[in-house]
Write an enzyme that holds these catalytic residues in place. Structure first.
Site, mmCIF file in Angstrom:
data_model
loop_
_atom_site.group_PDB
_atom_site.id
_atom_site.type_symbol
_atom_site.label_atom_id
_atom_site.label_comp_id
_atom_site.label_asym_id
_atom_site.label_seq_id
_atom_site.Cartn_x
_atom_site.Cartn_y
_atom_site.Cartn_z
ATOM 1 N N HIS A 124 -0.065 -7.157 4.519
ATOM 2 C CA HIS A 124 -0.575 -8.178 3.589
ATOM 3 C C HIS A 124 -0.568 -9.583 4.182
ATOM 4 O O HIS A 124 -1.119 -10.502 3.572
ATOM 5 C CB HIS A 124 0.236 -8.188 2.293
ATOM 6 C CG HIS A 124 0.086 -6.956 1.465
ATOM 7 N ND1 HIS A 124 -1.138 -6.452 1.081
ATOM 8 C CD2 HIS A 124 1.020 -6.115 0.939
ATOM 9 C CE1 HIS A 124 -0.950 -5.354 0.359
ATOM 10 N NE2 HIS A 124 0.340 -5.122 0.268
ATOM 11 N N HIS B 247 -1.593 -0.013 -1.471
ATOM 12 C CA HIS B 247 -2.118 -1.365 -1.654
ATOM 13 C C HIS B 247 -3.018 -1.714 -0.469
ATOM 14 O O HIS B 247 -2.684 -1.425 0.677
ATOM 15 C CB HIS B 247 -0.988 -2.388 -1.750
ATOM 16 C CG HIS B 247 -0.023 -2.116 -2.858
ATOM 17 N ND1 HIS B 247 1.153 -1.415 -2.664
ATOM 18 C CD2 HIS B 247 -0.061 -2.444 -4.169
ATOM 19 C CE1 HIS B 247 1.796 -1.325 -3.818
ATOM 20 N NE2 HIS B 247 1.084 -1.938 -4.743
ATOM 21 N N ASP C 70 3.533 4.539 -0.591
ATOM 22 C CA ASP C 70 3.589 4.215 -2.013
ATOM 23 C C ASP C 70 2.450 4.827 -2.808
ATOM 24 O O ASP C 70 2.340 4.587 -4.013
ATOM 25 C CB ASP C 70 3.660 2.694 -2.234
ATOM 26 C CG ASP C 70 2.848 1.892 -1.245
ATOM 27 O OD1 ASP C 70 2.092 2.498 -0.455
ATOM 28 O OD2 ASP C 70 2.956 0.656 -1.245
#
Length: 310
Positions: A124, A163, A245
């Site tokens: 990220h 994500h 995740d």
């Protein structure tokens, strides 16, 4: 060359301490290392990255700002999700250093493939913005190191964290020698990763996955879109942003993958690597926040790397 998968880590990565209740906690890496302890891998001490390594992807002003923000005690919030403690910067330098060393080992013939068990995660972190628990863009750093230091012409990243790796996308958006393939739940933080985001050189393939979809849906998307694109690109090295995740037990998202799904996807990537780039794969830990699901999935991932290394 050793026939063993290289496992790179460092105790400094346990010194990145987040506030109580934060999902990106020290226990994540403790559980991962415990799960990997019985495996016969080549254990390598992750070095500290040099400033010049970081400057391949982040500007000097960003590195200086992180150093200014690093607290001498307690915690400091960089945003609502991303924190630093006194040990965080060294941990991040170890994570980046693990990627540089892993790329050197795999491209130099010291190991057939490698896994970096490090934290904080990296995918990220944008060019000049820390976010989403991340400080340095480790996967993108590995790409740039392979391209610019080792002289490769084509490097691919496969990011299967739930994500979207907005940081890796930002850092590689205008890099025609890189292919980024990223699957992620949409909608979900950070709000990027739609199929329309294809990079400046059509070098990005995003696979949006709907909430509550499972491993069967993921496998179809990879079989029909991602894996053929990866094979056609014929990378000289594959880097994996290995987030776990998307597991059904993870508390931060709503995909329903199983441990076996992570093993399947790892094996598929390794099969393509065997065909196009002598099996050269470097993987680095990203997310995964249910401790049991994380440790089981990482173990399955590394076991597939080990199978591919023999």
């Amino acid at each position: 060359m050793t026939s063993k998968t290289a496992l790179l880590t460092h105790a400094d990565c346990l010194a990145h301490v987040t506030p109580d209740g934060h999902p990106e906690q020290v226990a994540r890496l403790e559980h991962v290392l415990y799960a990997l302890q019985p495996l016969e891998v080549a254990r390598i001490t992750a070095p500290l990255a040099a400033d010049d390594d970081i400057l391949r992807i982040h500007p000097a002003s960003y590195l200086a700002e992180l150093r200014r923000a690093s607290p001498s005690e307690g915690h400091r919030a960089l945003d609502a999700d991303t924190w630093m403690s006194p040990g965080s910067l060294d941990a991040a330098f170890r994570g980046a250093g693990a990627m540089v060393r892993a790329v050197d080992m795999v491209l130099g013939g010291e190991a057939p493939n490698a896994f970096a068990a490090v934290r904080p995660p990296g995918h990220h972190a944008e060019t000049d913005t820390p976010m989403g628990f991340c400080l340095f863009g480790n996967a993108a750093l590995g790409v740039k190191h392979a391209l610019d230091h080792h002289g490769l012409n084509r490097v691919a990243v496969v990011d299967f964290d739930v994500h979207h790796g907005n940081g890796t996308q930002d850092l590689l958006w205008d890099e025609p020698r890189a292919l980024l393939i990223s699957s992620q739940q949409i909608p979900l933080f950070p709000g990027t990763g739609r199929a329309s985001e294809t990079g400046a050189h059509d070098n990005i393939l995003n696979l949006p996955l709907p909430p509550e979809s499972g491993g069967a849906h993921m496998r179809r998307e990879y079989q029909h879109k991602a894996l053929p694109r990866l094979r056609d690109f014929a990378p000289q090295l594959i880097i994996i942003s290995a987030g776990f995740d998307a597991h059904a037990d993870d508390p931060l998202a709503q995909l329903n993958w199983s441990t076996e799904d992570f093993a399947w996807l790892t094996a598929e990537i390794c099969e393509i690597a065997a065909d196009v780039c002598q099996g050269r794969v470097v993987s680095t830990l990203e997310g995964g926040y249910d401790l049991n699901a994380l440790s089981a999935s990482v173990r399955a991932h590394v076991q597939e790397l080990m199978k591919a290394a023999t």
